[in-house]
Design an enzyme around this catalytic site. Structure first.
Site, PDB file in Angstrom:
ATOM      1  N   GLN A 189      12.000  -1.395  -1.078  1.00  0.00           N
ATOM      2  CA  GLN A 189      12.335  -0.015  -1.371  1.00  0.00           C
ATOM      3  C   GLN A 189      12.472  -0.219  -2.567  1.00  0.00           C
ATOM      4  OE1 GLN A 189      15.232   2.269  -2.767  1.00  0.00           O
ATOM      5  NE2 GLN A 189      16.235   0.021  -2.364  1.00  0.00           N
ATOM      6  N   HIS A 231       0.716  -0.606   0.455  1.00  0.00           N
ATOM      7  CA  HIS A 231      -0.040  -0.092  -0.466  1.00  0.00           C
ATOM      8  C   HIS A 231       0.850   1.086  -0.277  1.00  0.00           C
ATOM      9  CE1 HIS A 231      -2.928   2.694   1.728  1.00  0.00           C
ATOM     10  NE2 HIS A 231      -3.524   2.647   0.948  1.00  0.00           N
ATOM     11  N   LYS A 291       5.045   3.220   7.074  1.00  0.00           N
ATOM     12  CA  LYS A 291       4.639   3.451   7.989  1.00  0.00           C
ATOM     13  C   LYS A 291       3.662   2.532   8.395  1.00  0.00           C
ATOM     14  CE  LYS A 291       1.387   3.378   3.643  1.00  0.00           C
ATOM     15  NZ  LYS A 291      -0.250   3.969   3.101  1.00  0.00           N
TER      16      LYS A 291
END
Length: 165
Positions: free
Chosen positions: A82, A16, A65
């Protein structure tokens, strides 16, 4: 400023991503500098790179997050998530989704969720690659459309909750 979102995949290896894209001289640039200079416990913003010493263009900040929890989660976040974001953002510039001036004059902030239960590095990579590319594309096209929003409000749900009918 352009803002985009994408959720790709299912289960613990889903991705997400929220993105903010804009000029370095504007609010995104200010937020970019603030994010990189303001780490907090469990949240360590960093520059997205294609390889060590080769950051993506436009300059992109990776903001996790989910707070970092343990060696496996850290590895999934810093490694395949990443790398997927790097590939997705870079392809958006190379393919013209982002305009040429974005290369050096814009910055991107990518807020990325990696589940604490992520367990398949290749799936994490693929989902984050697709989510990054989709989020940037949606941001640059101002998607979803109001018609899509009108339709979606009739059936609100997400991967973690569906209201009782």
């Amino acid at each position: 400023m352009n803002i985009g979102e994408s959720f790709i995949g299912r289960g613990p290896n889903a991705a997400h991503i929220n993105v903010m894209i804009g000029e370095k001289s504007g609010p995104v640039g200010v937020a970019f500098a603030s994010a990189l200079s303001s780490p907090t416990k469990g949240h360590l913003p960093y520059m997205v790179v294609l390889q060590p010493g080769v950051p993506v263009k436009p300059a992109t900040a990776f903001i996790n997050k989910a707070d970092l929890r343990g060696e496996t989660h850290e590895s999934m976040t810093w490694g395949p998530a990443q790398a997927g974001v790097a590939k997705g953002i870079q392809e958006c510039l190379l393919e013209g989704v982002l305009p040429p001036e974005a290369e050096n004059e814009w910055s991107v902030i990518a807020a990325v969720w990696v589940s604490w239960s992520a367990n398949d590095a290749n799936e994490v990579f693929e989902n984050n690659y697709r989510a990054a590319k989709t989020a940037v594309t949606c941001a640059m096209k101002n998607l979803p459309s109001l018609a899509e929003v009108r339709q979606a409000v009739l059936d609100v749900k997400n991967p973690f909750y569906t209201p009782a009918k």
